[in-house]
Enzyme design. Structure first.
Site, PDB file in Angstrom:
ATOM      1  N   THR A  26       0.815  -1.207   0.000  1.00 43.45           N
ATOM      2  CA  THR A  26       0.000   0.000   0.000  1.00 43.45           C
ATOM      3  C   THR A  26       0.850   1.259   0.000  1.00 43.45           C
ATOM      4  OG1 THR A  26      -0.235  -0.431   2.346  1.00 43.45           O
ATOM      5  CG2 THR A  26      -2.139  -0.854   0.968  1.00 43.45           C
ATOM      6  N   GLY A  27       2.154   1.101  -0.017  1.00 47.91           N
ATOM      7  CA  GLY A  27       2.999   2.289  -0.162  1.00 47.91           C
ATOM      8  C   GLY A  27       3.608   2.798   1.128  1.00 47.91           C
ATOM      9  N   GLU A  86     -21.992 -18.946 -14.468  1.00 50.83           N
ATOM     10  CA  GLU A  86     -21.608 -17.540 -14.339  1.00 50.83           C
ATOM     11  C   GLU A  86     -22.739 -16.621 -14.788  1.00 50.83           C
ATOM     12  OE1 GLU A  86     -19.133 -16.806 -12.643  1.00 50.83           O
ATOM     13  OE2 GLU A  86     -18.123 -18.750 -12.637  1.00 50.83           O
TER      14      GLU A  86
HETATM   15  P1  ADP Z   1       4.692  -1.566   1.403  1.00 56.92           P
HETATM   16  O1  ADP Z   1       5.945  -1.056   2.006  1.00 56.92           O
HETATM   17  O2  ADP Z   1       3.461  -0.964   1.970  1.00 56.92           O
HETATM   18  O3  ADP Z   1       4.586  -3.053   1.320  1.00 56.92           O
HETATM   19  P2  ADP Z   1       5.777  -0.291  -0.895  1.00 56.92           P
HETATM   20  O4  ADP Z   1       5.881   1.095  -0.379  1.00 56.92           O
HETATM   21  O5  ADP Z   1       7.017  -1.073  -0.939  1.00 56.92           O
HETATM   22  O6  ADP Z   1       4.672  -1.086  -0.120  1.00 56.92           O
HETATM   23  O7  ADP Z   1       5.108  -0.215  -2.330  1.00 56.92           O
HETATM   24  C1  ADP Z   1       5.574  -0.971  -3.389  1.00 56.92           C
HETATM   25  C2  ADP Z   1       5.426  -0.209  -4.686  1.00 56.92           C
HETATM   26  O8  ADP Z   1       4.070   0.005  -5.008  1.00 56.92           O
HETATM   27  C3  ADP Z   1       6.051   1.149  -4.657  1.00 56.92           C
HETATM   28  O9  ADP Z   1       7.401   1.095  -4.983  1.00 56.92           O
HETATM   29  C4  ADP Z   1       5.246   1.913  -5.698  1.00 56.92           C
HETATM   30  O10 ADP Z   1       5.769   1.681  -6.975  1.00 56.92           O
HETATM   31  C5  ADP Z   1       3.889   1.267  -5.633  1.00 56.92           C
HETATM   32  N1  ADP Z   1       2.962   2.057  -4.815  1.00 56.92           N
HETATM   33  C6  ADP Z   1       2.343   1.657  -3.693  1.00 56.92           C
HETATM   34  N2  ADP Z   1       1.521   2.611  -3.209  1.00 56.92           N
HETATM   35  C7  ADP Z   1       1.632   3.667  -4.032  1.00 56.92           C
HETATM   36  C8  ADP Z   1       1.050   4.968  -4.051  1.00 56.92           C
HETATM   37  N3  ADP Z   1       0.181   5.370  -3.127  1.00 56.92           N
HETATM   38  N4  ADP Z   1       1.394   5.793  -5.047  1.00 56.92           N
HETATM   39  C9  ADP Z   1       2.263   5.399  -6.002  1.00 56.92           C
HETATM   40  N5  ADP Z   1       2.858   4.189  -6.034  1.00 56.92           N
HETATM   41  C10 ADP Z   1       2.549   3.316  -5.069  1.00 56.92           C
HETATM   42 ZN    ZN Z   2     -20.185 -19.468  -8.653  1.00 53.62          ZN
END
Ligand code: ADP
Ligand code: ZN
Length: 644
Positions: free
Chosen positions: A237-238, A457
């Protein structure tokens, strides 16, 4: 800084030393083993017997039963003939070195011939047998395994400690922190612009950025600065991205590592790594420490301590808590940690003064997904057919990382087809692939099976279309993927409270698949397993958890303080158990009958839909509208949560 100075004073030890000393040893070996004998001239056996018959030879040495060293008599050495023998060389003046050497081949033959020559010339050449040992060679050969082992060992040790901040080759570095440092040199280039959506979370961390940039503003008023922030949310989730953006915005060094980096098989290593990490961070302050997956060390202490193995983790956690307490408000080090399991964390971590800020990073909703798509579409060459709104609606439940993955996968798919730009269909294929795994083009499926899947489906689609509270449909497919043979996707509404009508409508739609099989073929199949599982769980929850059943009444058997549902005894009597079972099956049966009656009423449309599905394999909302007309209950812009 201090570290580096200290290391430079110590002798640098590297592989070249080892190679160098090995080469040196071989050179020495060569010099010693050759001794003087190398300096004598070589000759042949026939020449030797010629000399011997002339009486030039004083004595010979038979070395290692292989070679003969020839020593000439004093007079012979002065002869012109022997000028090229080694008599002129410096070493042979002492006459300790042989004048000639040669290999004789068979010893027996040689001895026979020699005694014949002796007899003929009536002389007696002195013969000595010598076994010459190459002491140096032997020593080296016997030591070779040790040398190899030591070289390998040094190499491994250097590798192991190489993570410790690039330090030299001492094994003592094992206690050094493995944090990766991003600082002014390796600038963190991520800013809030790269983080799409997450408005709330960004606002929260903005304050941390402000503080790191301008701490006086806060401390002047006597305020205390937060020491830590905990980012909580599902994977992808970033969270890492957000923490990096904080460092990028504040332009401070950023130490990044994972909770599991502290853990090592040696006792005490974790704690000393924590100490080292904080020491480094303080030296570079203001700075940010980012600990990913903090649950690896931050798990509640004392629980499930069956083996002693947890002690090490507890020590590490204790050290982390101590360090966080230890630094004063003016140290300007902020710890940001991330986890997707906040529930298992030790309460002490959340206490005020530690990670007192908890920031939830949720899965993005449709608006946020659009923004994330925009971020990740930027570097792609896309065709005008790509519609970001459409894509964000097609991807309910996707995380930021999933979306980044979709964009990348779409580009790869387009490249594989030798396209000039990435088109809409490439994105749809990428979405399908990420949701369901690889398309199983060669999965063996008979015509009958395919027909059954299509009607199943179509049943889901028809029933959900006709019900007010069922989630609106996105797409129906009968392309087998992963383990499923077909799927209908919905956009569920985001609801905080759910009414019984809504639950019942959803159950009815879930039973629509089996109902369609019954209505059309009058046969049912195992294909409805996951539908039945879902429906049964939901019905049970209505009765025993949410208190939505009249017979059982307004009570719940759910216990929030107890993880495993009922433990050993059920919290209700046998009689109640019977009532619960009866109610559950009554609820399900009622919805099943409802689905059947809906499908019987719309049998013609159901068949039409199934036939379209059989030819097209994938159909969207538009195709359904063509058959059923506009859905009366559709609201303008449905919000949504995760669905399957
Ligand atoms: P987490 O640490 O929560 O598991 P990450 O920060 O490592 O996730 O996210 C992995 C990748 O997903 C990032 O490098 C980016 O490319 C993409 N990503 C995730 N959330 C976002 C966001 N809100 N905006 C842009 N890219 C995102
Ligand atoms: Zn079904």
């Amino acid at each position: 800084m201090k570290n580096q100075k200290k290391q430079q004073k110590q002798p640098q030890f590297n592989q070249y030393w080892i190679f160098g000393s090995i080469v040196l040893v071989f050179l020495l070996l060569n010099i010693f083993s050759s001794g003087g004998s190398q300096s004598s001239a070589t000759t042949t056996p026939s020449k030797f017997f010629e000399y011997a018959s002339k009486g030039d030879v004083e004595r010979i040495e038979i070395v290692n039963k292989r070679e003969v060293f020839v020593y000439l008599s004093r007079d012979a050495r002065l002869k012109d003939e022997h000028r090229n023998s080694s008599k002129n060389s410096l070493l042979s003046i002492a006459s300790k070195n042989p004048n000639y050497r040669f290999e004789f081949g068979d010893l027996q033959n040689f001895e026979n011939k020699l005694s014949k020559v002796n007899d003929e010339n009536n002389q007696n050449i002195e013969v000595n047998y010598i076994t010459e040992q190459n002491i140096w060679g032997d020593i080296i050969i016997s030591m070779l395994p040790f040398i190899v082992i030591i070289a390998i060992w040094i190499f491994i040790m250097r590798r192991m400690s190489a993570g410790g901040g690039g330090a030299g080759g001492q094994i003592f570095n094992i206690g050094k922190s493995k944090a990766k440092l991003f600082d002014a040199n390796s600038q963190v280039k991520v800013t809030f612009k790269d983080v799409a959506g997450l408005e709330g979370a960004k606002e929260e961390v903005q304050e941390i950025v402000d503080f790191l940039k301008n701490p006086k503003k806060y401390t002047a008023l006597g305020g205390k600065i937060p020491k830590g922030a905990l980012l909580i949310g599902s994977p992808g989730t970033g969270k890492t991205l957000l923490a990096k953006a904080v460092a990028g915005e504040a332009k401070v060094p950023f130490f990044s590592l994972s909770g599991s980096d502290f853990v090592e098989m040696f006792v005490g290593v974790g704690a000393s790594r924590v100490r080292d990490l904080f020491k480094q961070a303080k030296e570079k302050s203001p700075s940010i420490i980012f600990i990913d997956e903090i649950d690896a060390i931050g798990r509640a202490r004392g629980k499930s301590n069956f083996t002693g193995s947890n002690d090490e983790r507890e020590n590490t956690l204790n050290q982390l808590l101590t360090e966080m307490d230890g630094f004063g408000t003016n140290t300007n080090v902020i710890v940001i940690a991330a986890t997707n399991r906040a529930d298992v964390l030790d309460k002490a971590l959340m206490r005020a003064g530690r990670f007192d800020r908890q920031i939830y990073v949720d899965l993005p909703d449709v608006r946020e997904r659009k923004k994330i798509f925009e971020v990740h579409l930027r570097p792609l060459k896309k065709s005008p057919s790509v519609d970001v709104d459409f894509l964000s609606k097609q991807t309910p439940g996707f995380s930021g990382a999933d979306i980044a993955n979709v964009c990348n996968e779409a580009a790869l798919i387009a490249a594989r087809k030798n396209k000039k730009s990435v088109g809409k269909q490439d994105f749809l294929d990428a979405v399908d692939r990420i949701v369901g795994g690889l398309e199983k083009k060669n999965k063996i499926i008979t015509e009958d099976e395919k027909k059954a899947v299509a009607y199943h489906e179509a049943g889901h689609a028809t029933v959900s279309w006709m019900l007010e509270h069922a989630a609106p449909l996105v797409k129906v497919t009968i392309v087998p993927r992963g383990r499923s043979l077909g799927a209908a996707w919905y956009l569920p509404e985001e609801r905080l409270i759910v009414r019984p009508e809504q639950m019942l409508d959803e159950m009815c739609a879930a039973l629509g698949g089996r109902a369609a099989e019954k209505v059309i073929f009058n046969k049912i199949s195992t294909g409805a397993l996951s539908d039945l599982e879902k429906v049964t769980k939901q019905a049970r929850a209505m009765v025993t958890v949410y208190g939505l059943n009249d017979k059982v009444g307004n009570l719940t058997y759910y216990d929030s303080s107890n993880g495993n549902e009922y433990g050993f005894t059920k919290p209700y009597s046998e009689q109640t158990a019977e009532t619960i079972d009866k109610e559950i099956s009554a609820i399900i049966e009622k919805q099943y009958q409802r689905a059947i009656s809906i499908l019987k009423k719309n049998k013609k449309k159901l068949i039409e839909l199934a036939e379209v599905l059989l030819t097209k394999e994938v159909i969207f909302k538009d195709n359904l509208e063509e058959i059923f007309g506009k859905r009366p209950f559709d609201k303008e812009e449905p919000k949504e949560t995760k669905s399957k």
